[in-house]
Scaffold this motif. Sequence first.
Motif, PDB file in Angstrom:
ATOM      1  N   VAL A  44       0.866  -1.175   0.000  1.00 15.25           N
ATOM      2  CA  VAL A  44       0.000   0.000   0.000  1.00 15.25           C
ATOM      3  C   VAL A  44       0.903   1.224   0.000  1.00 15.25           C
ATOM      4  N   CYS A  45       0.682   2.119  -0.967  1.00 10.95           N
ATOM      5  CA  CYS A  45       1.574   3.272  -1.150  1.00 10.95           C
ATOM      6  C   CYS A  45       0.830   4.578  -0.888  1.00 10.95           C
ATOM      7  N   GLY A  46       1.426   5.437  -0.102  1.00 11.29           N
ATOM      8  CA  GLY A  46       0.856   6.744   0.191  1.00 11.29           C
ATOM      9  C   GLY A  46       1.907   7.649   0.794  1.00 11.29           C
ATOM     10  N   THR A  47       1.601   8.943   0.893  1.00  9.16           N
ATOM     11  CA  THR A  47       2.598   9.895   1.380  1.00  9.16           C
ATOM     12  C   THR A  47       2.547  10.090   2.889  1.00  9.16           C
ATOM     13  N   HIS A  48       1.454   9.627   3.517  1.00 11.26           N
ATOM     14  CA  HIS A  48       1.282   9.818   4.948  1.00 11.26           C
ATOM     15  C   HIS A  48       0.173   8.898   5.437  1.00 11.26           C
ATOM     16  N   ALA A  49      -0.062   8.891   6.737  1.00  8.87           N
ATOM     17  CA  ALA A  49      -1.193   8.127   7.274  1.00  8.87           C
ATOM     18  C   ALA A  49      -2.479   8.643   6.635  1.00  8.87           C
ATOM     19  N   GLU A  58      -1.959   3.105   7.575  1.00  2.00           N
ATOM     20  CA  GLU A  58      -0.535   3.423   7.499  1.00  2.00           C
ATOM     21  C   GLU A  58       0.051   2.770   6.249  1.00  2.00           C
ATOM     22  N   PRO A  59       0.390   3.534   5.214  1.00  4.46           N
ATOM     23  CA  PRO A  59       0.968   2.955   3.988  1.00  4.46           C
ATOM     24  C   PRO A  59       2.316   2.297   4.264  1.00  4.46           C
ATOM     25  N   ASP A  60       2.679   1.370   3.398  1.00  3.15           N
ATOM     26  CA  ASP A  60       3.971   0.691   3.498  1.00  3.15           C
ATOM     27  C   ASP A  60       5.101   1.544   2.950  1.00  3.15           C
ATOM     28  N   CYS A  61       4.793   2.380   1.954  1.00  3.29           N
ATOM     29  CA  CYS A  61       5.826   3.162   1.288  1.00  3.29           C
ATOM     30  C   CYS A  61       5.180   4.343   0.578  1.00  3.29           C
ATOM     31  N   GLY A  62       6.011   5.196  -0.033  1.00  2.00           N
ATOM     32  CA  GLY A  62       5.499   6.394  -0.677  1.00  2.00           C
ATOM     33  C   GLY A  62       5.042   6.170  -2.105  1.00  2.00           C
ATOM     34  N   PHE A  63       4.497   7.222  -2.716  1.00  4.23           N
ATOM     35  CA  PHE A  63       4.017   7.144  -4.092  1.00  4.23           C
ATOM     36  C   PHE A  63       5.145   6.872  -5.083  1.00  4.23           C
ATOM     37  N   ASP A  64       6.384   7.167  -4.690  1.00  2.00           N
ATOM     38  CA  ASP A  64       7.491   6.939  -5.610  1.00  2.00           C
ATOM     39  C   ASP A  64       7.650   5.461  -5.959  1.00  2.00           C
ATOM     40  N   GLN A  65       7.119   4.581  -5.093  1.00  4.42           N
ATOM     41  CA  GLN A  65       7.228   3.151  -5.342  1.00  4.42           C
ATOM     42  C   GLN A  65       6.242   2.645  -6.393  1.00  4.42           C
ATOM     43  N   LEU A  66       5.270   3.477  -6.766  1.00  2.00           N
ATOM     44  CA  LEU A  66       4.326   3.066  -7.809  1.00  2.00           C
ATOM     45  C   LEU A  66       5.067   2.790  -9.116  1.00  2.00           C
ATOM     46  N   ALA A  67       6.107   3.559  -9.376  1.00  2.00           N
ATOM     47  CA  ALA A  67       6.859   3.414 -10.625  1.00  2.00           C
ATOM     48  C   ALA A  67       7.661   2.124 -10.677  1.00  2.00           C
TER      49      ALA A  67
END
Length: 315
Positions: A44-49, A58-67
């Motif tokens: 699950v990717c997001g910039t914050h809770a 609580e995301p596992d990592c940031g949006f940069d991991q979508l790529a």
Amino acid sequence: MSSVPRSVAVAATDGMLHFELALAYEVFGSAPATLPGPWYDVRVCGTHAVRVGRFLLEPDCGFDQLAHADTVIVPALADVDEDPPADLVEAVRAAHESGARVVSLCTGVFVLAAAGLLDGLCATTHWAHTEELAARYPRVKVDPDVLYVDNGSVLTSAGKAAAMDLCLHLVRRDHGSVIANVVARRLVVPPHRAGGQAQFVTTPVPAQDSHPLAELFPWVMRRLDQPLTVEDLARQANMSSRHLARHFRSVTGTTPLQWLLTQRIRRAQELLETTGDSVDTIASAAGMGTATTLRRHFHRTIGVPPDAYRRTFRA
């Protein structure tokens, strides 16, 4: 299968709907017990809770991991009147440019449209928002009458339960119909629903065993190897062919012959995946008559010949 897309990134941001997000995580995050090979690796990717309905995630990592993902899932947005978050739009665009398969569930399509991924393509969303999607993004060919649209690397689904249809379609595309059926059975949902979302706009989904064709469907499924006609189905249902067609359109969203053909194709898929029977034998077992007939309909429906399909899913 070495070609199966392994990594799945589920985008999460404030204002998303928890149903579609949780649905995607449940489908791709739980491997079937009978799986012969590797399953998906879900993050699950997001910039914050993220506040998702009544839940804090609580995301596992940031949006940069979508790529870096093979498949990116964009769940539904609660408010389609607001522009989608710019950072999410940019991350989804970058993921697609990096080669990811991008999938929207319900109103998540507005993110894909804002990213320009749907220009010139067919797409769908919840029937209540199709007009807004078409008005805001005129370069998108909006189809309000389907459960989902598969453009290869960009896929969109209609509302709510249709998100499950699309997720199971992806499992079927990646792992074959047998595994998709196993997943559907665990979730207690049909592995494939014929028809489109138009059947749900003004009429309720019939409760199990309460519609006029409830006894006819299993009767047909036990006789797919036989040369059934519309008249045979009407006779078994104790109604006229015209009356049967009306009920089929109401319950399945399609015609008796098209529904029957779909069941025959899916039976052929299962046999190609699980047996070493010849195409001639499978054509007979699926009620297609000859290998030539099976190949014609199978290629037109699935997109590849039966032999190529078997090589893919029995590799």
